[in-house]
Design a protein around this motif. Structure first.
Motif, PDB file in Angstrom:
ATOM      1  N   ALA A   7       4.719  -0.991  -2.445  1.00  0.00           N
ATOM      2  CA  ALA A   7       5.109   0.339  -1.969  1.00  0.00           C
ATOM      3  C   ALA A   7       4.521   1.439  -2.854  1.00  0.00           C
ATOM      4  CB  ALA A   7       6.632   0.452  -1.925  1.00  0.00           C
ATOM      5  N   ILE A   8       4.627   1.281  -4.158  1.00  0.00           N
ATOM      6  CA  ILE A   8       4.116   2.298  -5.084  1.00  0.00           C
ATOM      7  C   ILE A   8       2.596   2.415  -4.968  1.00  0.00           C
ATOM      8  CG2 ILE A   8       3.759   2.796  -7.544  1.00  0.00           C
ATOM      9  CD1 ILE A   8       6.590   1.624  -7.994  1.00  0.00           C
ATOM     10  N   GLY A   9       1.919   1.294  -4.858  1.00  0.00           N
ATOM     11  CA  GLY A   9       0.467   1.333  -4.720  1.00  0.00           C
ATOM     12  C   GLY A   9       0.031   2.047  -3.456  1.00  0.00           C
ATOM     13  N   ALA A  10       0.748   1.812  -2.357  1.00  0.00           N
ATOM     14  CA  ALA A  10       0.381   2.453  -1.091  1.00  0.00           C
ATOM     15  C   ALA A  10       0.708   3.944  -1.086  1.00  0.00           C
ATOM     16  CB  ALA A  10       1.108   1.751   0.059  1.00  0.00           C
ATOM     17  N   LEU A  11       1.868   4.315  -1.646  1.00  0.00           N
ATOM     18  CA  LEU A  11       2.325   5.703  -1.579  1.00  0.00           C
ATOM     19  C   LEU A  11       1.625   6.609  -2.590  1.00  0.00           C
ATOM     20  CD1 LEU A  11       6.171   5.135  -1.122  1.00  0.00           C
ATOM     21  CD2 LEU A  11       4.547   5.901   0.613  1.00  0.00           C
ATOM     22  N   TRP A  12       1.385   6.116  -3.785  1.00  0.00           N
ATOM     23  CA  TRP A  12       0.922   6.985  -4.876  1.00  0.00           C
ATOM     24  C   TRP A  12      -0.493   6.715  -5.350  1.00  0.00           C
ATOM     25  CZ3 TRP A  12       5.894   6.666  -8.410  1.00  0.00           C
ATOM     26  CH2 TRP A  12       6.941   7.337  -7.762  1.00  0.00           C
TER      27      TRP A  12
END
Length: 345
Positions: A118-123
């Motif tokens: 999730a963090i890799g995709a969002l940020w």
């Protein structure tokens, strides 16, 4: 010396196996030390010792000293990474254990692969395949269920927030480290980050340390833990982050509690795993395989890169960083990996 494509493929599973073995060793060694000396004392002591050991190896060559100075020249980045990846993670998880219990803390930590996706995709603009997302979910669910078997914790909101903050901090740390410092070998970066983390942990540790100082035998155990186990473990972990990304590395680490359980059984210190444990182990292995094993392109005989491999992560890993204890004193360099990465894609 430049690593060939075949060599790189062989290196990744070797590093993953070594990382799981080393982290399993930390479980076996830390239990008695934490109970006797206190978790924050052990965390701070092992961090300081690890810093000293890695600094000695890095400073043995002039190139290592130059690279460490380059890291020191970015103090704000050093403080942020030290907080997220070491001091914050250790403090958050260790302070959460007395409030919510070990099982719930481990369950929260087991969420890291999913949090990384999730963090890799969002940020960070990382695109995860459906295969890797499904694998992360399966492995996380299995590891979380296994952690829940260890006992029931207390649903204490501050404790859960501490564990969640520590886990999310480390998930963000992996991406920031790879983006900001991938041009330098881990052997040059880690001593600086660990020194900053030790300074951050000291204020939390001093009250307990002064009230109940460890015995000489406990200090020896902490020194062994930090120098012989955590030093190579951190090098291997960060080498994997550079080569394959944070999600891959976090998924591999989900195998650690199962490895410890099987080790206890082999050593005769615990009974054989039951049916539930065996099912969870199989599910965790399947999920980890979906995240970590490379896919074969139909008819080409060529492996497609794993979902966590990006132009940045592969191209920036050419500064190598000694991955195994045997190569601590130096670091070979390679060039052209970004070109090879694009060609493979």
């Amino acid at each position: 010396m430049e690593l060939s494509l075949t060599g790189r493929r062989a290196l990744v599973p070797l590093l993953a196996t070594v990382l799981v073995a080393l982290l399993a060793g930390t479980w076996l060694m830390s239990g008695a030390l934490v109970e006797a000396a206190g978790p924050l004392t052990v965390a701070t002591g092992r961090t300081a010792v690890c810093c000293v050991v890695l600094t000695a190896f890095a400073a043995a060559r002039s190139s290592g000293r130059v690279r460490m100075r380059r890291v020191v020249q970015r103090p704000w980045l050093v403080c942020l990474l030290a907080l997220l990846g070491f001091a914050g993670y250790a403090a958050g998880t260790l302070l959460a254990i007395p409030r919510v219990g070990t099982s719930l803390t481990n369950l929260v930590v087991a969420l890291m692969p999913c949090a990384g996706v999730a963090i890799g995709a969002l940020w960070f603009g990382e695109r995860a395949s459906r295969r890797s997302v499904v694998g992360a979910l399966i492995a996380t669910a299995a590891a979380g269920a296994y952690a829940a078997l260890g006992g029931r914790g207390t649903l204490d909101a501050p404790g859960l927030l501490l564990a969640l903050a520590g886990m999310l901090g480390f998930a963000v740390y992996g991406f920031l480290y790879r983006r900001a410092l991938a041009g330098l070998p881990p052997l040059a970066v880690l001593p600086v980050l660990l020194a900053a983390a030790t300074v951050m942990l000291l204020p939390l540790t001093l009250p307990g340390l002064l009230a109940h100082p460890p015995s000489p035998a406990q200090w020896a155990g902490i020194a062994l833990l930090g120098g012989a186990v955590y030093a190579p473990a951190y090098l291997v972990q960060h080498r994997l982050i550079l080569l394959k990304g944070p999600v891959f590395t976090a998924a591999v680490q989900l195998a650690v509690p199962f490895t410890v359980r099987i080790g206890d059984w082999v050593l005769g210190t615990a009974s054989a795993p039951g049916a539930t444990e065996a099912v969870l182990l199989a599910a965790a292995c399947a999920g980890i395989a979906l995240v970590t094993l490379e896919r074969r392109r139909p008819g080409s005989g060529v492996s497609a890169p794993g979902p966590s491999v990006t132009p940045d992560s592969v191209g920036s890993a050419d500064s190598c960083g000694a991955a195994l204890p045997a190569t601590l004193p130096g670091c070979s360099s390679s060039t052209g990996s970004r070109t090879r990465s694009r060609a493979r894609r």
